[in-house]
Write a protein that holds these residues in place. Structure first.
Motif, PDB file in Angstrom:
ATOM      1  N   GLU A 130       0.831  -1.200   0.000  1.00  0.00           N
ATOM      2  CA  GLU A 130       0.000   0.000   0.000  1.00  0.00           C
ATOM      3  C   GLU A 130       0.870   1.255   0.000  1.00  0.00           C
ATOM      4  N   GLU A 131       1.974   1.222   0.746  1.00  0.00           N
ATOM      5  CA  GLU A 131       2.910   2.344   0.743  1.00  0.00           C
ATOM      6  C   GLU A 131       3.512   2.540  -0.645  1.00  0.00           C
ATOM      7  N   TYR A 132       3.826   1.431  -1.301  1.00  0.00           N
ATOM      8  CA  TYR A 132       4.380   1.476  -2.661  1.00  0.00           C
ATOM      9  C   TYR A 132       3.385   2.116  -3.626  1.00  0.00           C
ATOM     10  N   LEU A 133       2.124   1.740  -3.544  1.00  0.00           N
ATOM     11  CA  LEU A 133       1.105   2.311  -4.424  1.00  0.00           C
ATOM     12  C   LEU A 133       0.969   3.818  -4.184  1.00  0.00           C
ATOM     13  N   GLY A 134       0.989   4.216  -2.905  1.00  0.00           N
ATOM     14  CA  GLY A 134       0.884   5.637  -2.596  1.00  0.00           C
ATOM     15  C   GLY A 134       2.069   6.426  -3.115  1.00  0.00           C
ATOM     16  N   ALA A 135       3.267   5.853  -2.970  1.00  0.00           N
ATOM     17  CA  ALA A 135       4.468   6.524  -3.469  1.00  0.00           C
ATOM     18  C   ALA A 135       4.432   6.622  -4.989  1.00  0.00           C
ATOM     19  N   GLY A 136       3.899   5.591  -5.633  1.00  0.00           N
ATOM     20  CA  GLY A 136       3.796   5.619  -7.084  1.00  0.00           C
ATOM     21  C   GLY A 136       2.838   6.689  -7.571  1.00  0.00           C
ATOM     22  N   ALA A 137       1.729   6.855  -6.864  1.00  0.00           N
ATOM     23  CA  ALA A 137       0.753   7.881  -7.243  1.00  0.00           C
ATOM     24  C   ALA A 137       1.353   9.275  -7.095  1.00  0.00           C
ATOM     25  N   LYS A 138       2.093   9.502  -6.007  1.00  0.00           N
ATOM     26  CA  LYS A 138       2.737  10.804  -5.810  1.00  0.00           C
ATOM     27  C   LYS A 138       3.807  11.051  -6.874  1.00  0.00           C
ATOM     28  N   LEU A 139       4.508  10.003  -7.260  1.00  0.00           N
ATOM     29  CA  LEU A 139       5.546  10.143  -8.277  1.00  0.00           C
ATOM     30  C   LEU A 139       4.935  10.517  -9.622  1.00  0.00           C
ATOM     31  N   THR A 140       3.821   9.893  -9.961  1.00  0.00           N
ATOM     32  CA  THR A 140       3.135  10.220 -11.206  1.00  0.00           C
ATOM     33  C   THR A 140       2.704  11.679 -11.215  1.00  0.00           C
ATOM     34  N   GLU A 141       2.200  12.147 -10.083  1.00  0.00           N
ATOM     35  CA  GLU A 141       1.777  13.547  -9.981  1.00  0.00           C
ATOM     36  C   GLU A 141       2.962  14.492 -10.099  1.00  0.00           C
ATOM     37  N   ALA A 142       4.075  14.149  -9.428  1.00  0.00           N
ATOM     38  CA  ALA A 142       5.269  14.996  -9.508  1.00  0.00           C
ATOM     39  C   ALA A 142       5.821  15.022 -10.920  1.00  0.00           C
ATOM     40  N   LEU A 144      19.999  19.263  -6.581  1.00  0.00           N
ATOM     41  CA  LEU A 144      19.159  18.524  -7.509  1.00  0.00           C
ATOM     42  C   LEU A 144      19.604  18.820  -8.937  1.00  0.00           C
ATOM     43  N   ILE A 145      19.254  17.939  -9.858  1.00  0.00           N
ATOM     44  CA  ILE A 145      19.744  18.072 -11.231  1.00  0.00           C
ATOM     45  C   ILE A 145      18.634  18.558 -12.155  1.00  0.00           C
ATOM     46  N   GLY A 146      19.032  19.240 -13.225  1.00  0.00           N
ATOM     47  CA  GLY A 146      18.115  19.660 -14.262  1.00  0.00           C
ATOM     48  C   GLY A 146      16.978  20.517 -13.752  1.00  0.00           C
ATOM     49  N   ASP A 147      15.775  20.190 -14.249  1.00  0.00           N
ATOM     50  CA  ASP A 147      14.572  20.902 -13.857  1.00  0.00           C
ATOM     51  C   ASP A 147      13.822  20.192 -12.742  1.00  0.00           C
ATOM     52  N   VAL A 148      14.469  19.244 -12.087  1.00  0.00           N
ATOM     53  CA  VAL A 148      13.832  18.501 -11.002  1.00  0.00           C
ATOM     54  C   VAL A 148      13.886  19.348  -9.730  1.00  0.00           C
ATOM     55  N   HIS A 149      12.732  19.635  -9.164  1.00  0.00           N
ATOM     56  CA  HIS A 149      12.661  20.448  -7.954  1.00  0.00           C
ATOM     57  C   HIS A 149      12.098  19.678  -6.765  1.00  0.00           C
ATOM     58  N   ASP A 150      11.761  18.423  -6.986  1.00  0.00           N
ATOM     59  CA  ASP A 150      11.213  17.584  -5.925  1.00  0.00           C
ATOM     60  C   ASP A 150      12.253  16.518  -5.595  1.00  0.00           C
ATOM     61  N   ALA A 151      12.793  16.548  -4.380  1.00  0.00           N
ATOM     62  CA  ALA A 151      13.841  15.584  -4.009  1.00  0.00           C
ATOM     63  C   ALA A 151      13.328  14.160  -4.033  1.00  0.00           C
ATOM     64  N   VAL A 152      12.042  13.964  -3.798  1.00  0.00           N
ATOM     65  CA  VAL A 152      11.450  12.628  -3.844  1.00  0.00           C
ATOM     66  C   VAL A 152      10.916  12.425  -5.263  1.00  0.00           C
ATOM     67  N   PHE A 153      11.814  12.019  -6.170  1.00  0.00           N
ATOM     68  CA  PHE A 153      11.451  11.958  -7.587  1.00  0.00           C
ATOM     69  C   PHE A 153      11.692  10.580  -8.187  1.00  0.00           C
ATOM     70  N   GLY A 154      11.941   9.584  -7.329  1.00  0.00           N
ATOM     71  CA  GLY A 154      12.012   8.217  -7.803  1.00  0.00           C
ATOM     72  C   GLY A 154      13.203   7.925  -8.690  1.00  0.00           C
ATOM     73  N   ARG A 157      14.496   9.212  -1.784  1.00  0.00           N
ATOM     74  CA  ARG A 157      15.145  10.310  -2.486  1.00  0.00           C
ATOM     75  C   ARG A 157      16.181   9.871  -3.511  1.00  0.00           C
ATOM     76  N   SER A 158      16.982   8.862  -3.165  1.00  0.00           N
ATOM     77  CA  SER A 158      18.086   8.550  -4.059  1.00  0.00           C
ATOM     78  C   SER A 158      18.617   7.158  -3.744  1.00  0.00           C
ATOM     79  N   PHE A 159      19.836   6.870  -4.242  1.00  0.00           N
ATOM     80  CA  PHE A 159      20.441   5.558  -4.059  1.00  0.00           C
ATOM     81  C   PHE A 159      21.367   5.502  -2.855  1.00  0.00           C
ATOM     82  N   GLY A 160      21.234   6.434  -1.923  1.00  0.00           N
ATOM     83  CA  GLY A 160      21.893   6.241  -0.651  1.00  0.00           C
ATOM     84  C   GLY A 160      21.235   5.100   0.094  1.00  0.00           C
ATOM     85  N   MET A 161      21.916   4.573   1.095  1.00  0.00           N
ATOM     86  CA  MET A 161      21.333   3.473   1.862  1.00  0.00           C
ATOM     87  C   MET A 161      19.976   3.903   2.413  1.00  0.00           C
TER      88      MET A 161
END
Length: 400
Positions: free
Chosen positions: A207-219, A265-275, A252-256
Motif C-alpha cells: 500500500e505504501e508502494y502504491l501511494g508513493a507511485g501515485a505521488k511520483l506520477t503527480e510529480a 538537484l539536477i536539471g529541472d527537477v525540484h522535488d527531491a522525492v522523484f524516484g 530520495r536517491s540511491f543512498g542506503m
C-alpha cells in the motif's frame, strides 16, 4: 559466435558510448573500442558532437591512444597529418601536386545524441528507427538535462564473462533480494505488480508502494514527464524500455535506505522525492536518473569471455565535491552492486562452460531476460534471412 556478435550486433546497431557531459568543451574527446574498431567521440569547434574512426587516412596509424583528453586539432603521430575536430584534413606534408585534402578527412561514424546520451553505429546503414525511439524517450529524459551535468566519478570493471551474460544479469532482479542488499535498501521489495502475488505480511508495504507511485506520477506530470512505462525491448532493432519507479525509505536517491547522495538537484527537477527513471537499451546499456544524480552504464565485449562495464556518475554542474557530495557516498551502492554482479556473471560463465550444463526454464519475473534473448535471436535471423527486415534493419547476409 563472438565474431558474429561483433559483426551483426555491435557492428550494425546503435550503441551507447558516452555522455555529452564527458565532452563539455570544444576539443574534448573520448575514445571507444568496439572489437578492433576505435572511435573518437569529440565536441567539435561548432560545439556539435562528431564520431570519427581513429585511423589516419595516410598510412593507417592510430591517431589517439588516450581514452580521453582535449585537443585543438588531431595530429597523427606518424607523419603529422592534421585534422580538425570535425575530421577534415588541414595539413599533409609533401603532398603530391593536385592532392585534394577534402577527400581525405577522417571517416565519420553515424552518431546521435538523445538528451545528452551519445550513441554511435558502426554501420553505414544504421537501424532507421532511432529517431522514433528518441521521440518517445525525449519527454522522459529532458527534465534531467543530462548534457549540462558534470562527471563526478567513472569506473571501468572487467567482468570475466560473455557480454550476453552481463546483459542477462542486468535484465532481471530475481537475484536482487539475496544478492544486492545495498541496492534493495532503496527499492520496494516487489518483483510483480499483480496484487494477488502480495502476501498479507507485505500488504502494508505494498500500500505504501502504491501511494508513493501515485505521488511520483503527480510529480512527474508537473515536469511534463509522461506517465506509465514504455517497453519495446524485442519488437524493434533499437529495443528500449523506460519506467519511472518510486524509491523506498526516504525515497530520495540511491543512498542506503533511499537517502540523498547530493545536496544539489539536477536539471529541472525540484522535488527531491522523484524516484528512479530507469531506461534500458539493447544491446549494451542501462541508465538510472534520480533527483540528485544520474548513473549511466555501458557494456562492451572485449573477448568471448571478457566484458568491460563502464559506470559514470553525473551530478549537477554547480555541485561541489566535498561540500555538496562525497564521492564515496555517491558511489557506495552501485560500486557494491557492480562488484556483486561481476561475481554472479563470472560464476555463471564458469557454469555454462561446464559440459554438464543444461538450460533451465525462466522464472515468471525474468521476462526482460527473455525479451533480450528474443531480440538477439531476431537480429541474427535478420542477418541470415535475406530481404529487408520489416522492423527497419537492412540485413547484410554472407556465405558461411
Amino acid at each position: 559466435m563472438y565474431a558474429l556478435d561483433l559483426e551483426v550486433i555491435f557492428g550494425r546497431h546503435w550503441l551507447f558510448c558516452a555522455t555529452e557531459a564527458e565532452i563539455p568543451e570544444p576539443g574534448d574527446f573520448v575514445t571507444v573500442e568496439v572489437g578492433s574498431t576505435s572511435v573518437i567521440i569529440v565536441r567539435d569547434d561548432d560545439e556539435g558532437v562528431s564520431a570519427l574512426l581513429n585511423v589516419c587516412r595516410h598510412r593507417g596509424s592510430r591517431i589517439v591512444d588516450d581514452p580521453c583528453g582535449a585537443v585543438g586539432n588531431f595530429v597523427c603521430p606518424y607523419h603529422q597529418w592534421t585534422y580538425r575536430t570535425d575530421g577534415s584534413l588541414i595539413f599533409a606534408e609533401s603532398s603530391q601536386p593536385g592532392f585534394d585534402r577534402s577527400a581525405f578527412g577522417l571517416r565519420r561514424v553515424p552518431v546521435r545524441s538523445l538528451a545528452g546520451l551519445v550513441f554511435v553505429c558502426l554501420s553505414d546503414e544504421p537501424p532507421v528507427d532511432f529517431d522514433e525511439v528518441a521521440g518517445v524517450l525525449e519527454p522522459y529524459l529532458a527534465p534531467y538535462r543530462l548534457a549540462g551535468l558534470k562527471v563526478a566519478h567513472q569506473t571501468d570493471l572487467m567482468e570475466a564473462g560473455n557480454w550476453k551474460l552481463v546483459m542477462e544479469n542486468n535484465r532481471e532482479c530475481l537475484h536482487c533480494d539475496a544478492g544486492h542488499p545495498e541496492l534493495t535498501s532503496a527499492y520496494f521489495p516487489f518483483l510483480t505488480s499483480n496484487p494477488e502475488d502480495i502476501t498479507p505480511r507485505l500488504r502494508p508495504v505494498y500500500e505504501e508502494y502504491l501511494g508513493a507511485g501515485a505521488k511520483l506520477t503527480e510529480a512527474g506530470a508537473t515536469r511534463g514527464i509522461p506517465s506509465g512505462a514504455r517497453r519495446e525491448l524485442d519488437s524493434r532493432p533499437t529495443g528500449y524500455q523506460v519506467t519511472h519507479m518510486p524509491l523506498a525509505g526516504k525515497g530520495r536517491s540511491f543512498g542506503m535506505g533511499g537517502a540523498p547522495v547530493s545536496a544539489k538537484l539536477i536539471g529541472d527537477v525540484h522535488d527531491a522525492v522523484f524516484g528512479d527513471m530507469s531506461v534500458h537499451f539493447q544491446p549494451n546499456s542501462w541508465f538510472h536518473l534520480l533527483s540528485d544524480h544520474a548513473i549511466v552504464f555501458r557494456a562492451l565485449p572485449v573477448a568471448p569471455d571478457r566484458t568491460l562495464v563502464r559506470t559514470t556518475w553525473l551530478v549537477s554542474a554547480d555541485a561541489v565535491e566535498g561540500v555538496d557530495y562525497d564521492v564515496d557516498r555517491l558511489t557506495e551502492v552501485w560500486t557494491a552492486t557492480n562488484d556483486e554482479d561481476r561475481g554472479f556473471v563470472e560464476r555463471q560463465q564458469r557454469g555454462v562452460s561446464d559440459p554438464g550444463y543444461l538450460p533451465g526454464p525462466y522464472a515468471t519475473v525474468e521476462f526482460d531476460v527473455e525479451a533480450f534473448v528474443t531480440w538477439y535471436i531476431r537480429r541474427l535471423e535478420s542477418h541470415f534471412g535475406g530481404g529487408r527486415d520489416h522492423l527497419g534493419l537492412v540485413p547484410q547476409t554472407a556465405a558461411r
